[in-house]
Design a protein around this motif. Structure first.
Motif, PDB file in Angstrom:
ATOM      1  N   UNK A  28      34.086  74.929  56.929  1.00  0.00           N
ATOM      2  CA  UNK A  28      33.857  74.130  55.924  1.00  0.00           C
ATOM      3  C   UNK A  28      34.479  75.013  54.617  1.00  0.00           C
ATOM      4  N   UNK A  29      35.049  76.280  54.783  1.00  0.00           N
ATOM      5  CA  UNK A  29      35.638  76.999  53.743  1.00  0.00           C
ATOM      6  C   UNK A  29      34.688  77.601  52.701  1.00  0.00           C
ATOM      7  N   UNK A  30      33.607  78.106  53.397  1.00  0.00           N
ATOM      8  CA  UNK A  30      32.787  78.844  52.390  1.00  0.00           C
ATOM      9  C   UNK A  30      33.221  80.179  51.952  1.00  0.00           C
ATOM     10  N   UNK A  31      34.134  80.961  52.742  1.00  0.00           N
ATOM     11  CA  UNK A  31      34.746  82.147  52.561  1.00  0.00           C
ATOM     12  C   UNK A  31      36.083  82.256  52.224  1.00  0.00           C
ATOM     13  N   UNK A  33      37.565  81.937  49.222  1.00  0.00           N
ATOM     14  CA  UNK A  33      38.024  82.593  47.891  1.00  0.00           C
ATOM     15  C   UNK A  33      37.041  83.730  47.792  1.00  0.00           C
ATOM     16  N   UNK A  34      37.520  84.821  48.232  1.00  0.00           N
ATOM     17  CA  UNK A  34      36.878  86.095  48.024  1.00  0.00           C
ATOM     18  C   UNK A  34      37.241  87.181  46.856  1.00  0.00           C
ATOM     19  N   UNK A  35      38.218  86.464  45.910  1.00  0.00           N
ATOM     20  CA  UNK A  35      38.413  87.350  44.650  1.00  0.00           C
ATOM     21  C   UNK A  35      37.979  86.864  43.458  1.00  0.00           C
ATOM     22  N   UNK A  36      37.729  85.607  43.441  1.00  0.00           N
ATOM     23  CA  UNK A  36      37.123  84.951  42.002  1.00  0.00           C
ATOM     24  C   UNK A  36      35.555  85.428  41.901  1.00  0.00           C
ATOM     25  N   UNK A  37      34.897  85.539  42.868  1.00  0.00           N
ATOM     26  CA  UNK A  37      33.409  85.864  42.581  1.00  0.00           C
ATOM     27  C   UNK A  37      33.375  87.405  42.256  1.00  0.00           C
ATOM     28  N   UNK A  38      34.373  88.197  42.631  1.00  0.00           N
ATOM     29  CA  UNK A  38      34.158  89.721  42.403  1.00  0.00           C
ATOM     30  C   UNK A  38      34.460  89.839  40.742  1.00  0.00           C
ATOM     31  N   UNK A  39      35.518  89.129  40.182  1.00  0.00           N
ATOM     32  CA  UNK A  39      35.853  89.276  38.976  1.00  0.00           C
ATOM     33  C   UNK A  39      35.151  88.187  37.741  1.00  0.00           C
ATOM     34  N   UNK A  40      34.646  87.240  38.211  1.00  0.00           N
ATOM     35  CA  UNK A  40      34.148  86.331  37.309  1.00  0.00           C
ATOM     36  C   UNK A  40      33.124  87.006  36.267  1.00  0.00           C
ATOM     37  N   UNK A  41      32.316  88.034  36.661  1.00  0.00           N
ATOM     38  CA  UNK A  41      31.525  88.789  35.678  1.00  0.00           C
ATOM     39  C   UNK A  41      32.220  89.681  34.669  1.00  0.00           C
ATOM     40  N   UNK A  42      33.512  89.811  34.897  1.00  0.00           N
ATOM     41  CA  UNK A  42      34.181  90.147  33.893  1.00  0.00           C
ATOM     42  C   UNK A  42      34.688  89.338  32.805  1.00  0.00           C
ATOM     43  N   UNK A  43      34.791  87.908  32.933  1.00  0.00           N
ATOM     44  CA  UNK A  43      35.198  87.316  31.852  1.00  0.00           C
ATOM     45  C   UNK A  43      33.855  87.003  30.743  1.00  0.00           C
TER      46      UNK A  43
END
Length: 51
Positions: A28-31, A33-43
């Motif tokens: 179902x595509x749970x994994x 996008x592995x990049x966005x959650x790791x950089x979301x806190x930086x924005x």
């Protein structure tokens, strides 16, 4: 001794349930996008509360 067979059967059934849930999540595509959650806190937040 029969309780050991029952517990082994229950643990195999539970492991198969978790394995099925893992494969369902992969399909179902749970994994995807592995990049966005790791950089979301930086924005910064768009609407930060002003005090």
């Amino acid at each position: 001794m029969s309780i050991i067979y029952f517990l082994i059967g229950c643990s195999v059934l539970l492991a198969l349930c978790f394995l099925g849930a893992f494969f369902w999540a992969q399909r179902s595509g749970q994994n995807d996008d592995l990049y966005t959650p790791s950089v979301r806190i930086l924005f910064d937040d768009e609407e930060s509360p002003e005090k």
